[in-house]
Enzyme design. Sequence first.
Site, mmCIF file in Angstrom:
data_model
loop_
_atom_site.group_PDB
_atom_site.id
_atom_site.type_symbol
_atom_site.label_atom_id
_atom_site.label_comp_id
_atom_site.label_asym_id
_atom_site.label_seq_id
_atom_site.Cartn_x
_atom_site.Cartn_y
_atom_site.Cartn_z
ATOM 1 N N TYR A 124 34.077 -57.511 139.063
ATOM 2 C CA TYR A 124 34.409 -59.525 139.875
ATOM 3 C C TYR A 124 33.503 -60.432 139.456
ATOM 4 O O TYR A 124 33.370 -60.942 139.920
ATOM 5 C CB TYR A 124 34.847 -58.613 141.384
ATOM 6 C CG TYR A 124 36.084 -58.246 141.636
ATOM 7 C CD1 TYR A 124 36.352 -57.240 141.316
ATOM 8 C CD2 TYR A 124 36.221 -59.791 142.891
ATOM 9 C CE1 TYR A 124 37.468 -56.685 141.955
ATOM 10 C CE2 TYR A 124 37.979 -58.420 143.195
ATOM 11 C CZ TYR A 124 38.128 -58.268 142.970
ATOM 12 O OH TYR A 124 39.650 -57.753 143.111
ATOM 13 N N LYS A 171 33.279 -43.703 138.908
ATOM 14 C CA LYS A 171 34.043 -42.826 137.725
ATOM 15 C C LYS A 171 32.042 -42.479 136.557
ATOM 16 O O LYS A 171 32.990 -42.927 135.701
ATOM 17 C CB LYS A 171 35.154 -43.862 137.365
ATOM 18 C CG LYS A 171 35.695 -43.379 135.996
ATOM 19 C CD LYS A 171 36.926 -42.728 136.871
ATOM 20 C CE LYS A 171 37.734 -41.586 135.439
ATOM 21 N NZ LYS A 171 37.900 -40.502 135.826
ATOM 22 N N ASP A 205 39.593 -41.335 141.111
ATOM 23 C CA ASP A 205 41.342 -41.194 140.982
ATOM 24 C C ASP A 205 40.957 -40.196 141.638
ATOM 25 O O ASP A 205 42.260 -39.712 142.544
ATOM 26 C CB ASP A 205 40.747 -40.930 139.138
ATOM 27 C CG ASP A 205 40.092 -39.662 138.974
ATOM 28 O OD1 ASP A 205 38.689 -39.657 138.796
ATOM 29 O OD2 ASP A 205 40.069 -39.429 137.437
ATOM 30 N N ASP A 229 38.634 -52.126 146.148
ATOM 31 C CA ASP A 229 38.985 -53.506 146.291
ATOM 32 C C ASP A 229 41.037 -52.660 146.701
ATOM 33 O O ASP A 229 41.579 -52.590 146.992
ATOM 34 C CB ASP A 229 39.343 -54.360 145.209
ATOM 35 C CG ASP A 229 40.418 -55.479 145.449
ATOM 36 O OD1 ASP A 229 41.006 -55.479 146.784
ATOM 37 O OD2 ASP A 229 40.631 -55.878 144.658
#
Length: 335
Positions: A124, A171, A205, A229
Amino acid sequence: MAHRVTLIPGDGIGPELAEATRRVLDASGVEFDWEVAEAGEACIAEYGTPLPEHVLDSIRRNRIALKGPITTPVGEGFRSVNVTLRQTLNLYANLRPARSIQGLETRFEDVDLVIVRENTEDLYAGIEHMVGPDAAESIKIITRAASERIARFAFEYAVANRRRKVTAVHKANIMKLSDGLFLESCRRVAADYEGRIEFEDRIVDNMCMQLVQKPDQYDVLVLPNLYGDIVSDLCAGLVGGLGVAPGANIGADGAVFEPVHGSAPKYAGQNRANPTAMILSGVLMLRHLGYPDVAERVETAVRDVIAEGRTVTHDLGGDAGTAAFADAIVARLGS
Ligand code: NAD
């Protein structure tokens, strides 16, 4: 003394929701002195920007703002007002509670999650460029300072609000440096709260799968900007959708309270949109201002009107307009 608050109605459904929210908060017993500041597409012709400097100055002065959604034009042109606002004012923590509401039919009954999203960096940061004509590159920035700061915010929130656990979402198995640094920072901060607040981490995930299967196992989640987000919208979906999902952007020098959803242009001006998310953002603002009891009363009034189901908006299965829904909440507060 009245609290001076910058009120940014926004565009699309924003102005209707802002009006409904203002009426509810004015009926809460806390006195507000609203400083209305326009931002968004309509400002471009007059000021050359959708976010005029006087709007930022108003928030800097009052240190607190309530904001409706603002449309971001797709593609080239101006950057998102929302992202610019958060970055310019260094509103580094995005707080998004997701709590089940009785009367809303959802898969689970007792979801009670709090999403703490880092608000200033990650993909972002908007650092991207073309690499030749056929490839684009977007740069993911993660710093130790911002990661430790957001982790500390999550743990402090957990302590102040009697929550039991913080889960860091990442991640780091693939992005070993960037997400690895985020995870390492969370672990370092977690050590300061050992014995008081539990800590664990999940790969993003896997986290998504677990949240739609057993959300009751989670409590406060802390995430870098992009995962935050996406996962916060997932959590909004667990408790009834974007129409009921409030949010707050908090920094050291100020705070901006706004619903998670966007400007829903197709419903603009139709007295149809659900003001719950913006009213509950106002509830977060009341808590931030130091009125936990008033906040509780307003939240209960909103919940009662929804549970009763007689005067609710279309997205909640009713046929009430935005204004009538707000009227029902105001009446409830007065009773
Ligand atoms: P959106 O949130 O505006 O709409 C998504 C869906 O949810 C639509 O079906 C919409 O009708 C529904 N919805 C949203 N809020 C609702 C409400 N209060 N009551 C009833 N239904 C509601 O998302 P979008 O369509 O992706 O975005 C529209 C514009 O808003 C875009 O320009 C986007 O950039 C902008 N946006 C702004 C913010 C913000 O101001 N913070 C946040 C997200 C999106």
